[in-house]
Scaffold this active site. Structure first.
Site, PDB file in Angstrom:
ATOM      1  N   CYS A  12     -57.533 -45.084  63.671  1.00  0.00           N
ATOM      2  CA  CYS A  12     -58.653 -46.041  63.681  1.00  0.00           C
ATOM      3  C   CYS A  12     -58.350 -47.318  62.889  1.00  0.00           C
ATOM      4  CB  CYS A  12     -59.920 -45.386  63.142  1.00  0.00           C
ATOM      5  SG  CYS A  12     -60.463 -44.043  64.188  1.00  0.00           S
ATOM      6  N   HIS A  61     -64.959 -51.147  61.176  1.00  0.00           N
ATOM      7  CA  HIS A  61     -64.614 -50.130  62.173  1.00  0.00           C
ATOM      8  C   HIS A  61     -65.907 -49.427  62.582  1.00  0.00           C
ATOM      9  CE1 HIS A  61     -62.983 -46.811  64.260  1.00  0.00           C
ATOM     10  NE2 HIS A  61     -63.081 -45.933  63.270  1.00  0.00           N
ATOM     11  N   ASN A  71     -67.048 -44.364  68.735  1.00  0.00           N
ATOM     12  CA  ASN A  71     -65.824 -44.683  67.993  1.00  0.00           C
ATOM     13  C   ASN A  71     -64.664 -44.848  68.980  1.00  0.00           C
ATOM     14  OD1 ASN A  71     -63.534 -44.706  66.415  1.00  0.00           O
ATOM     15  ND2 ASN A  71     -64.191 -43.031  65.072  1.00  0.00           N
TER      16      ASN A  71
HETATM   17  N1  ACO Z   1     -75.262 -31.774  67.808  1.00  0.00           N
HETATM   18  C1  ACO Z   1     -76.099 -30.978  67.117  1.00  0.00           C
HETATM   19  N2  ACO Z   1     -75.735 -30.364  65.971  1.00  0.00           N
HETATM   20  C2  ACO Z   1     -74.486 -30.580  65.520  1.00  0.00           C
HETATM   21  C3  ACO Z   1     -73.569 -31.386  66.208  1.00  0.00           C
HETATM   22  C4  ACO Z   1     -74.001 -32.004  67.400  1.00  0.00           C
HETATM   23  N3  ACO Z   1     -73.198 -32.801  68.131  1.00  0.00           N
HETATM   24  N4  ACO Z   1     -72.398 -31.402  65.517  1.00  0.00           N
HETATM   25  C5  ACO Z   1     -72.594 -30.631  64.434  1.00  0.00           C
HETATM   26  N5  ACO Z   1     -73.835 -30.135  64.434  1.00  0.00           N
HETATM   27  C6  ACO Z   1     -74.466 -29.249  63.449  1.00  0.00           C
HETATM   28  C7  ACO Z   1     -73.461 -28.524  62.602  1.00  0.00           C
HETATM   29  O1  ACO Z   1     -73.009 -27.345  63.263  1.00  0.00           O
HETATM   30  C8  ACO Z   1     -74.279 -28.210  61.365  1.00  0.00           C
HETATM   31  O2  ACO Z   1     -75.085 -27.100  61.636  1.00  0.00           O
HETATM   32  P1  ACO Z   1     -75.366 -26.000  60.473  1.00  0.00           P
HETATM   33  O3  ACO Z   1     -76.068 -26.756  59.392  1.00  0.00           O
HETATM   34  O4  ACO Z   1     -76.208 -25.000  61.200  1.00  0.00           O
HETATM   35  O5  ACO Z   1     -74.012 -25.501  60.065  1.00  0.00           O
HETATM   36  C9  ACO Z   1     -75.181 -29.433  61.220  1.00  0.00           C
HETATM   37  O6  ACO Z   1     -75.195 -30.056  62.530  1.00  0.00           O
HETATM   38  C10 ACO Z   1     -74.717 -30.423  60.204  1.00  0.00           C
HETATM   39  O7  ACO Z   1     -73.340 -30.670  60.380  1.00  0.00           O
HETATM   40  P2  ACO Z   1     -72.530 -31.638  59.462  1.00  0.00           P
HETATM   41  O8  ACO Z   1     -71.107 -31.661  59.896  1.00  0.00           O
HETATM   42  O9  ACO Z   1     -72.824 -31.348  58.021  1.00  0.00           O
HETATM   43  O10 ACO Z   1     -73.235 -33.024  59.823  1.00  0.00           O
HETATM   44  P3  ACO Z   1     -73.001 -34.441  59.193  1.00  0.00           P
HETATM   45  O11 ACO Z   1     -74.272 -34.969  58.681  1.00  0.00           O
HETATM   46  O12 ACO Z   1     -71.807 -34.474  58.286  1.00  0.00           O
HETATM   47  O13 ACO Z   1     -72.633 -35.290  60.494  1.00  0.00           O
HETATM   48  C11 ACO Z   1     -70.686 -36.228  61.531  1.00  0.00           C
HETATM   49  C12 ACO Z   1     -71.485 -34.971  61.240  1.00  0.00           C
HETATM   50  C13 ACO Z   1     -71.545 -37.152  62.370  1.00  0.00           C
HETATM   51  C14 ACO Z   1     -69.425 -35.861  62.280  1.00  0.00           C
HETATM   52  C15 ACO Z   1     -70.353 -36.948  60.192  1.00  0.00           C
HETATM   53  O14 ACO Z   1     -69.803 -36.023  59.294  1.00  0.00           O
HETATM   54  C16 ACO Z   1     -69.381 -38.074  60.376  1.00  0.00           C
HETATM   55  O15 ACO Z   1     -69.701 -39.079  60.975  1.00  0.00           O
HETATM   56  N6  ACO Z   1     -68.191 -37.942  59.790  1.00  0.00           N
HETATM   57  C17 ACO Z   1     -67.190 -39.006  59.869  1.00  0.00           C
HETATM   58  C18 ACO Z   1     -66.585 -38.919  61.199  1.00  0.00           C
HETATM   59  C19 ACO Z   1     -65.754 -40.099  61.469  1.00  0.00           C
HETATM   60  O16 ACO Z   1     -66.159 -41.216  61.310  1.00  0.00           O
HETATM   61  N7  ACO Z   1     -64.577 -39.796  61.935  1.00  0.00           N
HETATM   62  C20 ACO Z   1     -63.734 -40.764  62.427  1.00  0.00           C
HETATM   63  C21 ACO Z   1     -62.944 -41.429  61.360  1.00  0.00           C
HETATM   64  S1  ACO Z   1     -62.065 -42.584  62.129  1.00  0.00           S
HETATM   65  C22 ACO Z   1     -60.718 -41.905  62.949  1.00  0.00           C
HETATM   66  O17 ACO Z   1     -59.640 -42.051  62.488  1.00  0.00           O
HETATM   67  C23 ACO Z   1     -60.878 -41.154  64.264  1.00  0.00           C
END
Ligand code: ACO
Length: 322
Positions: free
Chosen positions: A113, A249, A279
């Protein structure tokens, strides 16, 4: 003193759209969850046969047109991508062929990214040292090809697209400073755990997918981007209030908001396009830049801060006068 200056921008998104409601039919998720946690409403997906180079070519042609530069004047081509068309030649060489450019250096940069920030930094150094005069710098991805469409924790986040800039030598600034970092210790928090010389079987079976510990990546991204904002301002002896536009980003609206807060920047001065395309990795910064240039928000003379964080981990920033 020679600077490098952005003289044209371009972008391209594939026609096919996948909405949050479409995803509700594919995995256990909801439009509300995706919007609340990420800010994403839809993403664009390359159809079968549509490649990273196709997207790169369309964005590059728009950028050349807006710069008023012909392809034959370009003396450096850099493509930032994680999803190259072929193992080799590089997508930059494939793009060169499409554009009818013969002879000058062309190569890909792989920093996930942060790829566009890395690529524009390299091009800036070529121009400042006199090794190039007119560079084409592209970020292009077909991340949908390495997305596991059965994994709700990743498939809601990513999309395909491309963005490009033409960078020219100029006596006027231009890029003021660039800052690149990486820490390979975190590779397993965000990676595709297979490739050409590791578990190639997974690649052959079409099961080489992105894996991510989202929570950990989120925390690292917020911390790291906060630090790079400070580093960039200190290096330029600038105050937060000197920045006209933040072009981040486009990974997650919550990460973008946290960085804007660090800069005391109202969201009206932050370019946000993540809702429209998710993304798009290396494509996301030039895509967002092009949108805000074309709709007239970003104007000549504005001071912009571009930043990104991605797999590696890699991260970086570019401060420039547009
Ligand atoms: N729909 C519904 N529920 C979901 C989904 C979904 N798509 N995905 C996960 N959940 C659930 C999980 O299973 C979890 O359930 P549980 O509490 O019963 O265990 C709950 O939602 C919370 O999950 P978390 O992972 O704690 O959610 P979080 O608030 O952290 O959001 C997310 C997840 C959106 C992925 C966030 O962590 C994020 O944006 N992280 C950064 C990701 C990113 O930007 N990555 C790219 C970097 S750039 C690159 O190089 C590619």
């Amino acid at each position: 003193m020679t600077y490098s200056r952005i003289t044209g921008t371009g972008s391209f998104l594939p026609e096919k759209i996948l909405t949050n409601h479409d995803l509700e039919k594919m995995v256990e998720t909801s439009d509300q969850w995706i919007k609340e946690r990420t800010g994403i409403s839809k993403r664009h997906i390359a159809v079968e046969g549509e490649t990273t180079c196709d997207l790169a070519e369309a964005a590059a042609r728009h950028a050349l047109e807006s710069a008023g530069v012909t392809a034959s004047e370009i003396d450096l081509v850099i493509v930032a991508t994680t999803t190259a068309d072929k193992i080799f030649p590089s997508t930059a060489c494939l793009l060169q062929k499409r554009l009818g450019i013969h002879g000058p250096a062309a190569f890909d940069v792989q920093a996930v990214c942060s790829g566009f920030i890395y690529a524009i930094t390299v091009a800036d150094k070529f121009i400042r040292t006199g090794s190039a005069k007119k560079a084409l710098v592209v970020g292009a991805e077909t991340l949908s090809r390495i997305t596991n469409w059965e994994d709700r924790t990743t498939c809601v986040l990513f999309g395909d697209g491309a963005g490009a800039v033409v960078l020219e030598a100029s006596e006027e600034p231009g890029i003021l400073s660039t800052h690149l970092h990486a820490d390979g210790n975190y590779d397993e928090l965000l990676h595709v755990p297979a490739g050409i010389s590791l578990d190639f079987e997974l690649v052959k079976q079409g099961r080489a997918y992105m894996e991510m510990q989202g929570n950990e990546v989120f925390k690292m991204a917020v911390r790291t981007l906060g630090r790079i904002v400070d580093e960039t301002l200190v290096a330029n002896n600038m105050q937060k209030s000197d920045i006209d536009w933040l072009v981040p980003h486009q990974a997650n609206i919550r990460i973008i908001t946290a960085t804007a807060k660090k800069l005391n920047m109202p969201m009206e001065r932050v370019v946000v396009t993540v809702n429209e395309h998710g993304n798009t990795s290396a494509a996301s910064v030039p895509l967002a830049l092009d949108v805000a240039v074309r709709d007239g928000r970003i104007k000549r003379g504005d001071t912009l801060l571009l930043e990104a964080f991605g797999g590696g981990f890699t991260w970086g920033s570019v401060l420039l006068k547009f």
